[in-house]
Motif scaffolding. Structure first.
Motif, mmCIF file in Angstrom:
data_model
loop_
_atom_site.group_PDB
_atom_site.id
_atom_site.type_symbol
_atom_site.label_atom_id
_atom_site.label_comp_id
_atom_site.label_asym_id
_atom_site.label_seq_id
_atom_site.Cartn_x
_atom_site.Cartn_y
_atom_site.Cartn_z
ATOM 1 N N THR A 246 0.856 -1.183 0.000
ATOM 2 C CA THR A 246 0.000 0.000 0.000
ATOM 3 C C THR A 246 0.895 1.237 0.000
ATOM 4 N N VAL A 247 0.290 2.407 -0.231
ATOM 5 C CA VAL A 247 1.079 3.639 -0.243
ATOM 6 C C VAL A 247 1.685 3.896 1.131
ATOM 7 N N ASP A 248 0.948 3.594 2.197
ATOM 8 C CA ASP A 248 1.488 3.776 3.549
ATOM 9 C C ASP A 248 2.704 2.884 3.770
ATOM 10 N N GLU A 249 2.591 1.635 3.324
ATOM 11 C CA GLU A 249 3.715 0.715 3.468
ATOM 12 C C GLU A 249 4.885 1.147 2.595
ATOM 13 N N VAL A 260 5.556 10.102 -1.973
ATOM 14 C CA VAL A 260 4.738 9.695 -3.110
ATOM 15 C C VAL A 260 3.489 10.577 -3.141
ATOM 16 N N LEU A 261 3.259 11.262 -4.267
ATOM 17 C CA LEU A 261 2.141 12.190 -4.400
ATOM 18 C C LEU A 261 0.983 11.599 -5.188
ATOM 19 N N GLN A 262 1.282 10.795 -6.182
ATOM 20 C CA GLN A 262 0.239 10.181 -7.008
ATOM 21 C C GLN A 262 0.665 8.775 -7.419
ATOM 22 N N VAL A 263 -0.334 7.927 -7.639
ATOM 23 C CA VAL A 263 -0.134 6.615 -8.253
ATOM 24 C C VAL A 263 -0.976 6.591 -9.523
ATOM 25 N N ARG A 264 -0.327 6.383 -10.669
ATOM 26 C CA ARG A 264 -1.019 6.379 -11.963
ATOM 27 C C ARG A 264 -1.023 4.963 -12.526
ATOM 28 N N ARG A 265 -2.210 4.535 -12.897
ATOM 29 C CA ARG A 265 -2.376 3.195 -13.452
ATOM 30 C C ARG A 265 -3.239 3.315 -14.707
ATOM 31 N N VAL A 269 -5.972 7.555 -11.818
ATOM 32 C CA VAL A 269 -5.003 8.293 -11.006
ATOM 33 C C VAL A 269 -5.494 8.299 -9.562
ATOM 34 N N TYR A 270 -4.613 7.920 -8.640
ATOM 35 C CA TYR A 270 -4.959 7.858 -7.219
ATOM 36 C C TYR A 270 -4.064 8.824 -6.448
ATOM 37 N N ALA A 271 -4.698 9.671 -5.630
ATOM 38 C CA ALA A 271 -3.945 10.638 -4.836
ATOM 39 C C ALA A 271 -3.372 9.961 -3.604
ATOM 40 N N ALA A 272 -2.087 10.124 -3.392
ATOM 41 C CA ALA A 272 -1.430 9.571 -2.204
ATOM 42 C C ALA A 272 -1.303 10.687 -1.162
ATOM 43 N N PRO A 273 -1.390 10.330 0.125
ATOM 44 C CA PRO A 273 -1.408 8.983 0.698
ATOM 45 C C PRO A 273 -2.810 8.448 0.960
ATOM 46 N N ASP A 274 -3.858 9.081 0.380
ATOM 47 C CA ASP A 274 -5.233 8.742 0.730
ATOM 48 C C ASP A 274 -5.702 7.414 0.143
ATOM 49 N N THR A 275 -5.100 6.978 -0.947
ATOM 50 C CA THR A 275 -5.590 5.779 -1.615
ATOM 51 C C THR A 275 -5.235 4.505 -0.856
ATOM 52 N N ASP A 276 -6.113 3.485 -0.970
ATOM 53 C CA ASP A 276 -5.815 2.175 -0.388
ATOM 54 C C ASP A 276 -5.378 1.176 -1.455
ATOM 55 N N VAL A 319 -5.952 15.841 -14.000
ATOM 56 C CA VAL A 319 -6.529 14.534 -13.700
ATOM 57 C C VAL A 319 -7.538 14.671 -12.570
ATOM 58 N N PRO A 320 -8.568 13.837 -12.563
ATOM 59 C CA PRO A 320 -9.664 13.994 -11.594
ATOM 60 C C PRO A 320 -9.354 13.388 -10.230
ATOM 61 N N THR A 321 -8.546 14.079 -9.426
ATOM 62 C CA THR A 321 -8.337 13.680 -8.028
ATOM 63 C C THR A 321 -8.836 14.810 -7.142
ATOM 64 N N ASP A 322 -9.006 14.502 -5.865
ATOM 65 C CA ASP A 322 -9.506 15.511 -4.929
ATOM 66 C C ASP A 322 -8.462 16.556 -4.581
ATOM 67 N N ASN A 323 -7.191 16.248 -4.814
ATOM 68 C CA ASN A 323 -6.125 17.125 -4.337
ATOM 69 C C ASN A 323 -5.817 18.247 -5.323
ATOM 70 N N THR A 324 -5.477 19.399 -4.773
ATOM 71 C CA THR A 324 -5.164 20.583 -5.563
ATOM 72 C C THR A 324 -3.781 21.100 -5.186
ATOM 73 N N LEU A 325 -3.033 21.543 -6.175
ATOM 74 C CA LEU A 325 -1.756 22.198 -5.934
ATOM 75 C C LEU A 325 -2.026 23.686 -5.750
ATOM 76 N N ALA A 326 -1.530 24.263 -4.664
ATOM 77 C CA ALA A 326 -1.850 25.658 -4.366
ATOM 78 C C ALA A 326 -0.726 26.287 -3.549
ATOM 79 N N LYS A 327 -0.795 27.605 -3.432
ATOM 80 C CA LYS A 327 0.118 28.348 -2.572
ATOM 81 C C LYS A 327 -0.622 28.771 -1.304
#
Length: 616
Positions: A246-249, A260-265, A269-276, A319-327
Motif C-alpha cells: 500500500t502507499v502507507d507501506e 509519493v504524491l500520485q499513483v497512476r495506473r 489516477v490515485y492521490a497519495a497517501p489517501d488511496t488504499d 486529472v480527476p483527483t480531490d487534491n489541488t496544488l496551491a500556494k
C-alpha cells in the motif's frame, strides 16, 4: 540622582527601550515575548523608577487594549456574514480580463472597507481573488497584491476603529492632554479621506509604474518554486519489491527519502497517501524529493525513472483527483509560527503536503520537516477541498489561489459566497457600535463590548470564534509597550527627547518641525511595530508641543497618522507581510514603491493637520 545630567530613572528606561528596540528589529524572540519581558523588567525596576507592579501590567487594563480585543471580535462577526466574500465575487466578475479595472476595483473597495473592518481578514479574503484574477487576465499577481496591502493600510486612517494605533492614540490623548476625552469616531475622517484619495491616486499612477512583476503571468507553480529537479515520474518494474505494498507501506519502506504524491495506473489516477490501492507492476509514481534520493530509490527498489516525462502543475490539475496544488501564506497570528513543519502535523492531521517553502529570497525544497515556520512564509501545498475549507476557517494558513473564481460562469453567486441568515443583524449591531461611539452615547470601549455581547447572544458570533479572532500576540505587545510609554513619560525621558527635537525650532518653522516628527515616526514604525512606535512617540510629541507652545493634539495626530501608514518594509505592517510571499516581492520593492508614498503622505498629513486643526 543623575548620570551625566540625566536622571538615573530616565537612563534606565532609555536602556530598556534600546534593548527592546534591538529585540523588536532582530526578532530573536517574538515581539509579544519581548513585551512580556518589558513588563517583568519594569516591575523589577519599580523601586528605582517609581513604578509599582500594578503599573507594570497596566497595559492589560488599558481601555485601548480592551477596545482592540473587542474590535477583533466584531470584525470576525462581520466576516462571518459572507459580505466581504460576496464583494470579492462581484469584483472578480466585474474586473475579469482587465488589469486596470482590477487595480481600480481592488484599491477602491479595500480602502473604505478597512475603515470599519479589521484589514487583516479583508486582505486574507482578497488574496485568493486577486491571485486568480491575475491568472485569468494574464497579469502578474505582483502587480496587484502590493496595492491591495497599501489600500488596506490607507483605509485604516478613515475612522477611529480603522486600526489599533488610532484607538491607542485616542487613549493616550485622554491621558496626556488635559480636557481631552479621547478622539471622536469621525473626528479625523476628513484628513483620512484626503490621505486615502491621494494614496489611491498614487497607486493608480506612479505606484503602478513602480510596482514590479516579480512572478511572471501564468507561470507554472512547479516552475515558480523551481521544483523541476525535485519532482519525477517513476515506473514500477515487474520485479520491484514494492509491488503489492500500500502507499502507507511504501512510504515506510522509503523512510522519508521521497514522498509519493500520485499513483497512476493507465487512465486511473490515485492521490497519495489517501488511496488504499496496492502498488502494481507498470504503475507510475509521482514522487517529490532531492534528486540524489530519487536516484537512490530507483536503484534500490527496482524503479525506472521516466526522464522524458516531466512533472508540471498540469500533471496535478489535469486529472480527476480531490487534491489541488496551491500556494498558502503563514499569517502573523498563525498557530504554526515558531513550529517546525513536522510539529504542525499538517500532513497527518489535515492531509496537507508541503512541497516547498519560499522565505523572502530563500527557497527551501528539501529536509522541510525540520524547518521552523515563520510569519510570511509562502508554502507550495497539495491538499483536498475539506483541508482547504478547514484552513479558511482556522486562519492559520491563507490559501492564496483557491481557483473558485474560475467557476463564476457555472455557479450562482449565492451558492459560491452565501450570506449568513444573521447578516442583517450583524451589520446592524456594527452600525450601532459606530453610531453610539460617534454620537458620544457610549465610550468606544463600552460600545465595542456591547457590540460583542449582542453578537454572541444573538448567535452572530460564537464564543470560540470570538476568542479565536483576536490576534493575541498584538494584545500582549500592547500590554507590554503601554507601560513602557507610561514609564518614559513619568521618568522624564519623553521630555528629554522632546528637548532635543524642540531645538530644531531655532532653525526650522513650526510646520517643518511637525513634518520632521511625521517622517521620523514613519521611519520608526517601518522598523518596529506601529503599536510600539505610537506608544513611544506620542508622549514625546505632546511634550515637544508643550515646550514650543504648539497644539499638543495636532502633534499627537501627526504621530498617529505616521504610525498607521507603514509602507517601506514588509514587516512594517502585517498586511505587507501577508502579500510578501504570494507576490514574490523583494525587500527593495517595498522601499521603491512605498518610499515615495510614505514621503508624499508625510507632506499631505502635515499640511492637512496644519490646515484643519492648526499648529498653535
Amino acid at each position: 540622582m543623575t548620570v551625566a545630567g540625566m536622571p538615573t530613572e530616565a537612563l534606565l528606561i532609555f536602556l530598556l527601550i534600546a534593548v527592546a528596540l534591538l529585540l523588536f528589529v532582530s526578532e530573536v524572540i517574538p515581539n509579544d515575548t519581548t513585551a512580556i519581558g518589558i513588563m517583568v523588567t519594569l516591575a523589577a525596576l519599580g523601586p528605582q523608577i517609581g513604578f509599582t507592579p500594578r503599573d507594570a501590567i497596566s497595559g492589560f487594563a488599558s481601555s485601548a487594549t480592551i477596545t482592540i480585543v473587542a474590535m477583533y471580535m466584531l470584525s470576525a462577526g462581520i466576516q462571518n456574514t459572507g459580505i466581504v466574500q460576496r464583494l470579492g465575487i462581484y469584483l472578480a466578475d466585474f474586473t475579469r480580463g482587465s488589469e486596470a479595472r482590477a487595480l481600480v476595483a481592488t484599491v477602491g473597495t479595500t480602502g473604505p472597507i478597512a475603515g470599519f473592518v479589521n484589514n487583516t481578514p479583508v486582505v486574507a479574503v482578497f488574496i485568493p481573488m486577486i491571485t486568480d484574477l491575475a491568472e485569468q487576465s494574464d497579469v502578474s499577481p505582483s502587480r496587484l497584491l502590493l496595492p491591495l496591502s497599501y489600500a488596506a493600510i490607507l483605509g485604516g486612517t478613515l475612522t477611529l476603529i480603522g486600526t489599533s494605533t488610532n484607538i491607542l492614540a485616542s487613549d493616550l490623548a485622554r491621558q496626556l492632554i488635559p480636557g481631552r476625552d479621547g478622539i471622536g469616531m469621525f473626528e479625523f475622517t476628513p484628513l483620512g479621506g484626503i490621505i486615502l484619495v491621494v494614496g489611491i491616486a498614487y497607486l493608480l499612477t506612479v505606484g503602478r509604474r513602480l510596482t514590479p512583476a516579480r512572478i511572471p503571468a501564468g507561470i507554472d507553480l512547479v516552475e515558480e518554486f523551481d521544483l523541476e529537479n525535485h519532482l519525477a515520474q517513476m515506473q514500477v518494474r515487474a520485479a520491484s519489491p514494492l509491488v503489492g505494498l500500500t502507499v502507507d507501506e511504501l512510504d515506510a519502506r522509503l523512510d522519508g527519502a521521497v514522498d509519493v504524491l500520485q499513483v497512476r495506473r493507465g487512465e486511473e489516477v490515485y492521490a497519495a497517501p489517501d488511496t488504499d490501492q496496492r502498488i502494481a507492476a507498470e504503475d507510475v509514481l509521482i514522487v517529490n524529493g532531492h534528486l540524489r534520493a530519487i536516484n537512490r530509490i530507483r536503484s534500490d527498489h527496482g524503479l525506472k525513472h521516466l526522464v522524458r516525462e516531466t512533472v508540471t502543475e498540469e500533471t496535478f490539475d489535469a486529472v480527476p483527483t480531490d487534491n489541488t496544488l496551491a500556494k498558502a501564506v503563514i499569517p502573523e497570528h498563525s498557530a504554526y509560527v515558531g513550529e517546525t513543519l513536522a510539529e504542525t502535523r499538517l500532513e497527518s492531521y489535515h492531509r496537507t503536503t508541503v512541497l516547498a517553502i519560499r522565505r523572502g529570497d530563500q527557497l527551501l525544497r528539501s529536509d522541510l520537516d525540520a524547518e521552523t515556520l515563520a510569519a510570511g512564509d509562502l508554502l507550495l501545498i497539495r491538499l483536498p477541498p475539506e483541508a482547504m475549507a478547514y484552513h479558511a476557517e482556522s486562519g492559520d494558513l491563507i490559501v492564496a489561489d483557491e481557483r473558485a473564481y474560475d467557476r463564476l460562469d457555472e455557479v450562482d453567486v449565492a451558492d459560491l459566497a452565501p450570506l449568513s441568515s444573521k447578516t442583517p443583524l450583524a451589520v446592524g449591531i456594527m452600525c450601532g457600535v459606530v453610531g453610539a461611539a460617534a454620537l458620544d452615547l457610549l465610550s468606544i470601549v463600552i460600545a465595542a463590548l456591547a457590540g460583542v455581547f449582542a453578537m454572541v447572544v444573538t448567535g452572530c458570533l460564537s464564543p470560540s470564534d470570538a476568542y479565536d479572532a483576536v490576534s493575541w500576540n498584538i494584545i500582549f505587545l500592547l500590554a507590554g509597550v503601554i507601560p513602557l510609554g507610561l514609564a518614559m513619560e513619568t521618568t522624564g525621558g519623553a521630555a528629554l527627547i522632546a528637548e532635543g527635537l524642540v531645538a530644531t525650532e531655532a532653525y526650522l518653522p513650526l510646520i517643518a518641525v511637525m513634518l520632521l516628527f511625521v517622517v521620523l515616526t514613519g521611519l520608526l514604525s517601518n522598523i518596529i511595530t506601529p503599536v510600539a512606535t505610537t506608544v513611544l512617540m506620542i508622549p514625546v510629541a505632546v511634550d515637544a508641543a508643550g515646550q514650543m507652545g504648539a497644539d499638543p493634539f495636532s502633534f499627537l495626530l501627526a504621530v498617529m497618522f505616521a504610525s498607521a501608514t507603514s509602507f517601506m518594509t514588509p514587516v512594517g505592517y502585517q498586511t505587507n507581510l501577508m502579500v510578501y510571499g504570494p507576490g514574490g516581492y523583494r525587500f527593495v520593492d517595498f522601499l521603491r514603491v512605498g518610499g515615495p508614498l510614505q514621503l508624499l503622505l508625510a507632506v499631505v498629513t502635515t499640511v492637512g493637520i496644519a490646515s484643519i486643526w492648526g499648529l498653535v
